[in-house]
Design a protein around this motif. Structure first.
Motif, PDB file in Angstrom:
ATOM      1  N   ALA A   4      14.342  -0.876  -0.088  1.00  0.00           N
ATOM      2  CA  ALA A   4      14.302  -1.372   1.288  1.00  0.00           C
ATOM      3  C   ALA A   4      12.940  -1.039   1.892  1.00  0.00           C
ATOM      4  CB  ALA A   4      15.413  -0.734   2.116  1.00  0.00           C
ATOM      5  N   PRO A   5      12.248  -2.028   2.468  1.00  0.00           N
ATOM      6  CA  PRO A   5      10.881  -1.820   2.968  1.00  0.00           C
ATOM      7  C   PRO A   5      10.742  -0.664   3.946  1.00  0.00           C
ATOM      8  CG  PRO A   5      11.405  -4.158   2.933  1.00  0.00           C
ATOM      9  CD  PRO A   5      12.683  -3.430   2.623  1.00  0.00           C
ATOM     10  N   ASP A   6      11.754  -0.418   4.797  1.00  0.00           N
ATOM     11  CA  ASP A   6      11.626   0.643   5.792  1.00  0.00           C
ATOM     12  C   ASP A   6      11.681   2.036   5.174  1.00  0.00           C
ATOM     13  OD1 ASP A   6      14.457  -0.208   5.393  1.00  0.00           O
ATOM     14  OD2 ASP A   6      14.856   1.552   6.640  1.00  0.00           O
ATOM     15  N   LEU A   7      12.085   2.134   3.896  1.00  0.00           N
ATOM     16  CA  LEU A   7      12.150   3.441   3.238  1.00  0.00           C
ATOM     17  C   LEU A   7      10.870   3.782   2.477  1.00  0.00           C
ATOM     18  CD1 LEU A   7      15.780   3.352   1.757  1.00  0.00           C
ATOM     19  CD2 LEU A   7      15.006   4.338   3.924  1.00  0.00           C
ATOM     20  N   ALA A   8       9.945   2.819   2.397  1.00  0.00           N
ATOM     21  CA  ALA A   8       8.737   3.026   1.602  1.00  0.00           C
ATOM     22  C   ALA A   8       7.968   4.299   1.979  1.00  0.00           C
ATOM     23  CB  ALA A   8       7.835   1.793   1.707  1.00  0.00           C
ATOM     24  N   PRO A   9       7.772   4.598   3.275  1.00  0.00           N
ATOM     25  CA  PRO A   9       7.011   5.814   3.615  1.00  0.00           C
ATOM     26  C   PRO A   9       7.644   7.087   3.063  1.00  0.00           C
ATOM     27  CG  PRO A   9       7.185   4.374   5.521  1.00  0.00           C
ATOM     28  CD  PRO A   9       8.107   3.817   4.488  1.00  0.00           C
ATOM     29  N   ALA A  10       8.968   7.146   3.047  1.00  0.00           N
ATOM     30  CA  ALA A  10       9.647   8.357   2.572  1.00  0.00           C
ATOM     31  C   ALA A  10       9.589   8.491   1.061  1.00  0.00           C
ATOM     32  CB  ALA A  10      11.113   8.335   3.028  1.00  0.00           C
ATOM     33  N   LEU A  11       9.324   7.405   0.359  1.00  0.00           N
ATOM     34  CA  LEU A  11       9.328   7.434  -1.100  1.00  0.00           C
ATOM     35  C   LEU A  11       7.952   7.623  -1.701  1.00  0.00           C
ATOM     36  CD1 LEU A  11      11.816   4.491  -1.764  1.00  0.00           C
ATOM     37  CD2 LEU A  11      12.295   6.943  -1.851  1.00  0.00           C
ATOM     38  N   ARG A  12       6.912   7.485  -0.889  1.00  0.00           N
ATOM     39  CA  ARG A  12       5.563   7.647  -1.425  1.00  0.00           C
ATOM     40  C   ARG A  12       5.372   9.055  -1.961  1.00  0.00           C
ATOM     41  NH1 ARG A  12       3.851   4.559   3.336  1.00  0.00           N
ATOM     42  NH2 ARG A  12       3.491   2.423   2.666  1.00  0.00           N
ATOM     43  N   GLY A  13       4.744   9.134  -3.118  1.00  0.00           N
ATOM     44  CA  GLY A  13       4.497  10.428  -3.729  1.00  0.00           C
ATOM     45  C   GLY A  13       5.566  10.834  -4.710  1.00  0.00           C
ATOM     46  N   GLY A  14       6.690  10.135  -4.726  1.00  0.00           N
ATOM     47  CA  GLY A  14       7.757  10.480  -5.654  1.00  0.00           C
ATOM     48  C   GLY A  14       7.662   9.779  -6.986  1.00  0.00           C
ATOM     49  N   VAL A  15       6.728   8.811  -7.073  1.00  0.00           N
ATOM     50  CA  VAL A  15       6.547   8.061  -8.318  1.00  0.00           C
ATOM     51  C   VAL A  15       5.120   8.272  -8.803  1.00  0.00           C
ATOM     52  CG1 VAL A  15       6.572   5.757  -9.356  1.00  0.00           C
ATOM     53  CG2 VAL A  15       8.206   6.337  -7.549  1.00  0.00           C
ATOM     54  N   PRO A  16       4.924   8.488 -10.109  1.00  0.00           N
ATOM     55  CA  PRO A  16       3.564   8.674 -10.618  1.00  0.00           C
ATOM     56  C   PRO A  16       2.669   7.505 -10.236  1.00  0.00           C
ATOM     57  CG  PRO A  16       5.196   9.157 -12.312  1.00  0.00           C
ATOM     58  CD  PRO A  16       5.942   8.551 -11.167  1.00  0.00           C
TER      59      PRO A  16
END
Length: 231
Positions: free
Chosen positions: A89-101
């Motif tokens: 979901a696009p609105d969750l992108a900020p919270a997920l940054r840094g969790g994927v290589p």
């Protein structure tokens, strides 16, 4: 996902969930379609789904049912590269940054080359160099071919039969685009802050497309030696 990709995913998200049919399709059919999309490594087209679902299935109704079910979830059904796939979901992108290589970063030369290929395809290496104003290194095109974002499209009907380059479905998938024509135009690039200051008179952003060129023949069979870096 980049900001552009997030915006595209939001716009393409769901197969028109607001138009759910009065009579929903059978739940087993919807569940099977959901599983097929979820398990696929690339976006799934309506034709792919229709081949695996019961004959006569209303594909638009099935996709709308899935889109509606995920409308308020952490994943959304997005239309990308001519098919359908689940995306964050696009609105969750900020919270997920840094969790994927972080993926391998492209050099500035490779990014410029990719942008030229995307907006000017079909384009030859000589044309890429003319637009950039500098010689394009063999490594930049090789890297883009290696990532799967650029492909050999065909050959120009000109002396030397230079190879033409274009983008791939993997490029569309990565950037959350359904088609090359969904690439941002001049106004959108300005709105995203990617074009700032006073632009030269007559400056324009090409209208992107991936239709075959009038003077282009498709490449038949395996590429010839040197094609990856030729012309």
């Amino acid at each position: 996902m980049s900001r552009v990709a997030n915006d595209r995913a939001a716009k393409n998200s769901g197969a028109k969930a607001s138009r759910l049919p009065d009579t929903p399709p059978p739940s087993d059919t919807v569940r099977l379609a959901e599983a097929l999309i979820f398990c696929a490594s690339t976006p799934v087209t309506e034709a792919d789904l229709a081949a695996r679902l019961p004959p006569g299935t209303d594909m638009r109704a099935v996709l709308a049912e899935i889109a509606g079910a995920y409308a308020d979830r952490g994943l959304v059904l997005a239309r990308v590269a001519g098919g359908y796939a689940f995306r964050t979901a696009p609105d969750l992108a900020p919270a997920l940054r840094g969790g994927v290589p972080e993926p391998r970063r492209l050099s500035r030369a490779a990014l410029e080359t990719l942008a030229i290929v995307a907006y000017h395809q079909p384009v030859t290496r000589a044309e890429i160099e003319e637009i950039r104003g500098v010689t394009t290194s063999k490594g930049s095109l090789d890297l883009l071919l290696e990532t799967g974002w650029v492909r050999l499209r065909g050959r120009r009907r000109t002396p030397g039969r230079p190879v033409t380059y274009g983008t791939t479905p993997a490029f569309l998938d990565h950037f959350g685009l359904d088609a090359v024509s969904d690439l941002p135009g001049l106004d959108e690039l300005k709105g995203l802050g990617l074009l700032e200051g006073r632009l030269p008179a007559g400056f324009r952003v090409p209208q992107p497309g991936d239709a075959a060129g009038a003077d282009e023949d498709p490449i038949d069979g395996p590429p010839l030696p040197g094609d990856a870096a030729a012309e």
